[in-house]
Design an enzyme around this catalytic site. Structure first.
Site, short mmCIF file in Angstrom:
data_model
loop_
_atom_site.label_atom_id
_atom_site.label_comp_id
_atom_site.label_asym_id
_atom_site.label_seq_id
_atom_site.Cartn_x
_atom_site.Cartn_y
_atom_site.Cartn_z
N GLU A 118 -3.16 -4.78 -2.71
CA GLU A 118 -3.71 -5.75 -3.67
C GLU A 118 -3.78 -5.15 -5.06
O GLU A 118 -3.38 -5.79 -6.04
CB GLU A 118 -5.13 -6.18 -3.23
CG GLU A 118 -5.18 -6.84 -1.88
CD GLU A 118 -5.45 -5.88 -0.72
OE1 GLU A 118 -6.11 -6.31 0.25
OE2 GLU A 118 -5.01 -4.71 -0.77
N ASN A 133 0.84 -1.19 0.00
CA ASN A 133 0.00 0.00 0.00
C ASN A 133 0.88 1.24 0.00
O ASN A 133 1.97 1.27 0.56
CB ASN A 133 -1.02 0.00 1.14
CG ASN A 133 -0.45 -0.15 2.53
OD1 ASN A 133 0.55 -0.84 2.75
ND2 ASN A 133 -1.09 0.50 3.50
N VAL A 134 0.38 2.27 -0.69
CA VAL A 134 1.09 3.53 -0.83
C VAL A 134 0.09 4.63 -0.52
O VAL A 134 -0.89 4.82 -1.25
CB VAL A 134 1.66 3.71 -2.26
CG1 VAL A 134 2.38 5.05 -2.38
CG2 VAL A 134 2.58 2.55 -2.62
N GLU A 135 0.32 5.33 0.60
CA GLU A 135 -0.59 6.39 1.02
C GLU A 135 -0.20 7.72 0.41
O GLU A 135 0.89 7.88 -0.14
CB GLU A 135 -0.60 6.49 2.54
CG GLU A 135 -1.17 5.28 3.21
CD GLU A 135 -1.18 5.35 4.72
OE1 GLU A 135 -1.84 4.49 5.32
OE2 GLU A 135 -0.52 6.24 5.32
N CYS A 181 -4.12 0.61 -2.51
CA CYS A 181 -4.01 -0.59 -1.68
C CYS A 181 -2.97 -1.54 -2.26
O CYS A 181 -2.69 -1.53 -3.47
CB CYS A 181 -5.34 -1.30 -1.60
SG CYS A 181 -6.65 -0.34 -0.84
N CYS A 240 -10.34 -4.68 0.93
CA CYS A 240 -11.47 -3.75 0.83
C CYS A 240 -12.33 -4.08 -0.38
O CYS A 240 -11.96 -4.90 -1.24
CB CYS A 240 -10.96 -2.32 0.76
SG CYS A 240 -10.24 -1.85 -0.84
N SER A 245 -3.44 13.33 0.15
CA SER A 245 -4.78 13.39 -0.43
C SER A 245 -5.29 11.95 -0.45
O SER A 245 -4.97 11.17 -1.34
CB SER A 245 -4.71 13.96 -1.85
OG SER A 245 -5.99 13.96 -2.43
N TYR A 246 -6.03 11.56 0.59
CA TYR A 246 -6.36 10.17 0.85
C TYR A 246 -6.92 9.41 -0.36
O TYR A 246 -6.62 8.24 -0.54
CB TYR A 246 -7.33 10.05 2.03
CG TYR A 246 -6.73 10.47 3.35
CD1 TYR A 246 -5.43 10.12 3.70
CD2 TYR A 246 -7.47 11.22 4.24
CE1 TYR A 246 -4.88 10.51 4.90
CE2 TYR A 246 -6.92 11.63 5.45
CZ TYR A 246 -5.63 11.26 5.78
OH TYR A 246 -5.09 11.64 6.97
#
EC number: 3.5.4.5
Length: 136
Positions: free
Chosen positions: A62, A49-51, A60, A98, A54-55
């Site tokens: 996967e 995952n890479v956040e 994710c 998710c 800016s959400y």
């Protein structure tokens, strides 16, 4: 050569997902997730995952793994493994993919493809998203 994943393949795939989770970029949530997809020719493609501040621009693990496989020229994907290093094993819902990732799985993996979820067990794409939206 076409791979039909066996238990050893799935264990190796989960190990690759655990390794990928170590590379997650999670400065906001500190919730590291890793994934790995197995292709029909035996290639393992990892993702984490890479956040982003800016959400909505975060990705994710996967989807990172699945998109990287496709970008690498792989279309025959046969299995996926996912791990959430910071999930709570006493609450399996914190370990599950998710909804967006499940929909992408439906598009890119066969319905019967195994999905190994660390701390939960093995399931299939169809079991994760029954009656999924499909254009075909």
């Amino acid at each position: 050569m076409t791979v039909t994943p066996d238990d050893a393949d799935l264990r190796d795939l989960l190990a690759a997902a655990r390794d990928a989770a170590q590379r997650a970029y999670v400065p906001y949530s500190s919730f590291r997730v890793g994934a790995a997809v197995l292709t029909a020719d035996g290639t393992v493609v990892p993702g984490c995952n890479v956040e982003n501040a800016s959400y909505g621009l975060a990705n994710c693990a996967e989807r990172t793994a699945l998109f990287a496989a496709v970008a690498g020229g792989h279309r025959d994907l046969v299995a996926l493994a996912v791990t959430c290093l910071d999930g709570d094993a006493s609450q399996p819902a914190t370990l599950m993919p998710c909804g967006a990732c499940r929909q992408v799985m439906v598009e890119l993996l066969p319905a019967h493809a195994p999905v190994v979820i660390d701390g939960v067990g093995a399931t299939t794409v169809d079991a994760l998203l029954p009656e999924a939206f499909r254009l075909s």
